[in-house]
Design a protein around this motif. Structure first.
Motif, PDB file in Angstrom:
ATOM      1  N   THR A  12       0.968  -1.215  -0.073  1.00  0.00           N
ATOM      2  CA  THR A  12       0.048  -0.075   0.154  1.00  0.00           C
ATOM      3  C   THR A  12       0.723   1.415  -0.025  1.00  0.00           C
ATOM      4  N   LEU A  16       0.724   3.956  -2.828  1.00  0.00           N
ATOM      5  CA  LEU A  16       0.439   5.260  -2.691  1.00  0.00           C
ATOM      6  C   LEU A  16       1.418   6.268  -3.231  1.00  0.00           C
ATOM      7  N   GLY A  71     -14.974   7.082  -1.109  1.00  0.00           N
ATOM      8  CA  GLY A  71     -13.435   7.218  -2.135  1.00  0.00           C
ATOM      9  C   GLY A  71     -14.035   7.735  -3.337  1.00  0.00           C
ATOM     10  N   TRP A 103      -5.567  12.323  -1.284  1.00  0.00           N
ATOM     11  CA  TRP A 103      -5.132  11.116  -1.511  1.00  0.00           C
ATOM     12  C   TRP A 103      -5.137  10.366  -0.056  1.00  0.00           C
ATOM     13  N   LEU A 107      -7.426   7.599   1.580  1.00  0.00           N
ATOM     14  CA  LEU A 107      -6.784   6.197   2.158  1.00  0.00           C
ATOM     15  C   LEU A 107      -7.149   5.911   3.682  1.00  0.00           C
ATOM     16  N   HIS A 110     -10.762   4.899   4.102  1.00  0.00           N
ATOM     17  CA  HIS A 110     -10.818   3.459   3.610  1.00  0.00           C
ATOM     18  C   HIS A 110     -10.195   2.537   4.885  1.00  0.00           C
ATOM     19  N   PHE A 111      -9.062   2.885   5.459  1.00  0.00           N
ATOM     20  CA  PHE A 111      -8.435   2.025   6.709  1.00  0.00           C
ATOM     21  C   PHE A 111      -9.236   1.998   7.912  1.00  0.00           C
ATOM     22  N   VAL A 126      -7.492  -2.554  -0.223  1.00  0.00           N
ATOM     23  CA  VAL A 126      -6.650  -1.318  -0.544  1.00  0.00           C
ATOM     24  C   VAL A 126      -6.475  -1.312  -2.176  1.00  0.00           C
ATOM     25  N   TYR A 129      -9.562  -0.580  -3.758  1.00  0.00           N
ATOM     26  CA  TYR A 129      -9.880   0.986  -3.429  1.00  0.00           C
ATOM     27  C   TYR A 129      -9.136   1.925  -4.524  1.00  0.00           C
ATOM     28  N   PHE A 130      -7.848   1.571  -4.722  1.00  0.00           N
ATOM     29  CA  PHE A 130      -7.203   2.458  -5.752  1.00  0.00           C
ATOM     30  C   PHE A 130      -7.510   2.517  -7.025  1.00  0.00           C
TER      31      PHE A 130
END
Length: 153
Positions: A12, A16, A71, A103, A107, A110-111, A126, A129-130
């Motif tokens: 991740t 990222l 997101g 960003w 993120l 999301h976490f 993840v 998600y990205f």
């Protein structure tokens, strides 16, 4: 690294940093970019494997979907922080510090799902998600270019 969660977090971080660094340099705006689809595909395979070993509840699934929806909204907002311009016969884009900050916010949210779902699910999903948010941001950028009369160059 024997811990899959630690491995996912390392991946991740690398992804990222790579994504944000690409967003902050001037690059041609393409109508289609395969990066989002590649990340989505890899993430879907990884997530599929995870749920076969760790069955999820409906609540877990709902929180993942909610995180993806947030997101996508953040991706749409983030797309408006990207500068579009014309260089020669090409449309170029370049993110701003706010682009990078969004960003991080995306993120982070999301976490946060890891606090309410099966442990590690945020890290496992993840890449999905990205992929989803990159595709959403790309769509908004292309539409912004078209609305500004930049498309077709």
């Amino acid at each position: 690294m024997d811990d899959p969660t630690a491995t996912n977090l390392a991946v991740t971080a690398v992804v990222l940093l790579w994504l944000v660094s690409r967003q902050l340099v001037e690059r041609p705006l393409r109508e289609r970019s395969p990066i989002g689809l590649v990340l989505l595909t890899i993430g879907a395979v990884e997530t599929g494997w995870y749920v076969t070993v760790h069955p999820l509840s409906w609540g877990d699934g709902a929180l993942v979907v909610a995180s993806l929806a947030v997101g996508v909204l953040l991706a749409a907002v983030r797309a408006f922080t990207v500068r579009l311009s014309v260089r020669g016969d090409r449309i170029v884009r370049r993110g701003t510090p706010l682009t990078a900050a969004l960003w991080g916010v995306g993120l982070g949210q999301h976490f946060l799902i890891d606090t309410g779902v099966a442990a590690g699910l945020g890290a496992v999903t993840v890449l999905v998600y990205f992929g989803v948010v990159l595709l959403a941001q790309q769509l908004v950028l292309v539409r912004r270019a078209a609305a500004a009369g930049l498309a077709g160059r």
